[in-house]
Structures are given as structure tokens and as C-alpha cells.
Scaffold this motif. Structure first.
Motif, PDB file in Angstrom:
ATOM      1  N   ASN A 237       0.810  -1.202   0.000  1.00 23.28           N
ATOM      2  CA  ASN A 237       0.000   0.000   0.000  1.00 23.28           C
ATOM      3  C   ASN A 237       0.850   1.261   0.000  1.00 23.28           C
ATOM      4  O   ASN A 237       1.898   1.328   0.648  1.00 23.28           O
ATOM      5  CB  ASN A 237      -0.922   0.016   1.229  1.00 23.28           C
ATOM      6  N   LYS A 238       0.414   2.260  -0.759  1.00 21.11           N
ATOM      7  CA  LYS A 238       1.062   3.566  -0.805  1.00 21.11           C
ATOM      8  C   LYS A 238       2.526   3.472  -1.216  1.00 21.11           C
ATOM      9  O   LYS A 238       3.374   4.249  -0.762  1.00 21.11           O
ATOM     10  CB  LYS A 238       0.935   4.267   0.547  1.00 21.11           C
ATOM     11  N   GLY A 239       2.834   2.480  -2.055  1.00 23.15           N
ATOM     12  CA  GLY A 239       4.191   2.365  -2.578  1.00 23.15           C
ATOM     13  C   GLY A 239       5.185   1.713  -1.652  1.00 23.15           C
ATOM     14  O   GLY A 239       6.376   1.648  -1.965  1.00 23.15           O
ATOM     15  N   ARG A 240       4.723   1.225  -0.516  1.00 22.15           N
ATOM     16  CA  ARG A 240       5.626   0.565   0.441  1.00 22.15           C
ATOM     17  C   ARG A 240       6.277  -0.646  -0.211  1.00 22.15           C
ATOM     18  O   ARG A 240       5.612  -1.434  -0.891  1.00 22.15           O
ATOM     19  CB  ARG A 240       4.835   0.145   1.678  1.00 22.15           C
TER      20      ARG A 240
END
Length: 252
Positions: A237-240
């Protein structure tokens, strides 16, 4: 009165990563010995003595701890991380072997702790999910030729490799030498993790590749993990970015 020597690890930094057993030993100690920055993380209680020393004085520190315990003191030897991983537990037992008469009348206990490679691995996912090894790049206590051989063989065996003590002011280029060796045996796209100051306010985690790794910045506060051929990166999520090594291995 019988003395006691307990060797504890304070983990990589956060108080929550210190085990209850280590905290209990610290609270009960008459004398605390350790490298000055590690002791600075603790607050002495009334009557408790702190003896700080330099990081090049491990054996002298260990002998001093044995002497104090032989006098009936409750002594705690402090390490960072886990005391048995590139830390003070080995120095204490080396001192016992050289001075066997010092350890006849008291018990020595080692309390496990969280070492840097475990903290770094947890931050990024599960890069140590399959076979791995740990190698210190410090040549203070072993020749660089030994380090080179171990790096080469570990790379050829396709271990995930955790590199401790990758660089310092005195030896800023040894990590680059290490990457040259690893690049000769591993694919250039092999995942590499730089985990600096894990668990602290200035924590930095960088995921890169073996090809790009020599350009990354690291110091003595950095733990480097070099993946195996099987190690994978995932986007959450969110580029993690998550990194893990599968639990199974295919034959070659």
C-alpha cells in the motif's frame, strides 16, 4: 556472598526492544560495564556504579567484569543488539579461557537480545526467510583475506548475507571491496537493503540492487542485507516496498 556476571544486549535502540530479562538484570546490578554509548542509554539507580570504556577495550573490560564478580558483585556487561552476535559474550568467554581462575566462584549468564539483522529484516519484511549468514566487514580482529574468502563462498552458496560493520572513518572503502566480490558471483539485479539506525528517530531504509549498491551511503550504524537469487521485492500500500526470501529453494 556469591557474585554474578550477566551479559545483556540492549537491542538496536528502542527501549521496547530490550527484553524483560535484560531489564531485570540491569535493575539488580551493583556494577554496569560497557562501551560508553551503550551505557549512556541507561540511567543508574542510587548506589549503582557505571564503568564505561572504549570499543577497542573489550578484553580488558571482560577481565574487569570477571574480577568484580569474583568479589561477590552482581555485574552486568552491556552490549548493543544481542550480546552473542559480534559482541561482548564472546569476549567474556575468551577472558575466562585465558584466566580460568577468575570464574570459579560465580555464575555467568547470557541474556539474548535483538540483533541488528533481525531488526532490519523485520522493518522491510522477511529477507531472512530462508538460509542466511552474517559476516562482519571489520578487519580489526581478522585479516581482510579471511573476509574476502567468506564473502566469496557465501555468495557462491547463494546465502542471504547480513553485513555488519560495513564502513567507518578508518575503513570507508571495505564495503565497496565487498560489493566487488559479491558482484562477481551474484546477479546484478540481486536485492540489497541498507538499514541505518533501525528503530531510532533518524532511521533510513533503502532498497536497491547489487549493481547500484556501491553508490549507496553507509556507516557503522548501517546493517546491509544482500539477498539471494530467490529474494523478492513486493509493492504494498502507498508504494511501500516489502522484501522477502521464500521459505523453499529450488535446486540448480
Amino acid at each position: 556472598m556469591s557474585g554474578q556476571l550477566t551479559i545483556v544486549g540492549l537491542g538496536p535502540g528502542p527501549a521496547g526492544w530490550v527484553t524483560p530479562a535484560a531489564n531485570a538484570a540491569v535493575a539488580a546490578a551493583d556494577v554496569m560495564l560497557g562501551y560508553a554509548p551503550y551505557l549512556a542509554r541507561l540511567t543508574p539507580r542510587a548506589g549503582q556504579i557505571f564503568e564505561a570504556s572504549d570499543n577497542r577495550e573489550e578484553l580488558q573490560r571482560a577481565v574487569r567484569a570477571l574480577e568484580l564478580a569474583s568479589q561477590g558483585k552482581r555485574v552486568v556487561m552491556v552490549s548493543g543488539g544481542d550480546p552473542g552476535v559480534f559482541a561482548m559474550a564472546a569476549a567474556v568467554f575468551e577472558a575466562v579461557e585465558k584466566n580460568p581462575g577468575l570464574a570459579n566462584d560465580f555464575d555467568i549468564r547470557v541474556e539474548p537480545g535483538i540483533t541488528a539483522m533481525l531488526a532490519a529484516a523485520a522493518r522491510i519484511g522477511a529477507p531472512l526467510g530462508h538460509d542466511f549468514c552474517a559476516i562482519s566487514l571489520s578487519d580489526n580482529l581478522k585479516p581482510w583475506e579471511v573476509i574476502e574468502r567468506r564473502l566469496r563462498l557465501a555468495a557462491e552458496a547463494d546465502f542471504v548475507i547480513a553485513l555488519y560493520n560495513p564502513a567507518s572513518k578508518a575503513r570507508p572503502n571495505q564495503i565497496r571491496h565487498a560489493f566487488r566480490i559479491l558482484n562477481s558471483a551474484r546477479k546484478p539485479e540481486t536485492t540489497v537493503i541498507f538499514a541505518r539506525a533501525v528503530g531510532r528517530d533518524d532511521e533510513e531504509i533503502e532498497v536497491t540492487t547489487l549493481k547500484e549498491a556501491p553508490d549507496a551511503l553507509c556507516d557503522m550504524r548501517t546493517l546491509v542485507i544482500v539477498g539471494s537469487d530467490a529474494t523478492r521485492s513486493l509493492r504494498g500500500n502507498k508504494g511501500r516496498i516489502w522484501v522477502y526470501t521464500p521459505r523453499s529453494a529450488r535446486g540448480k
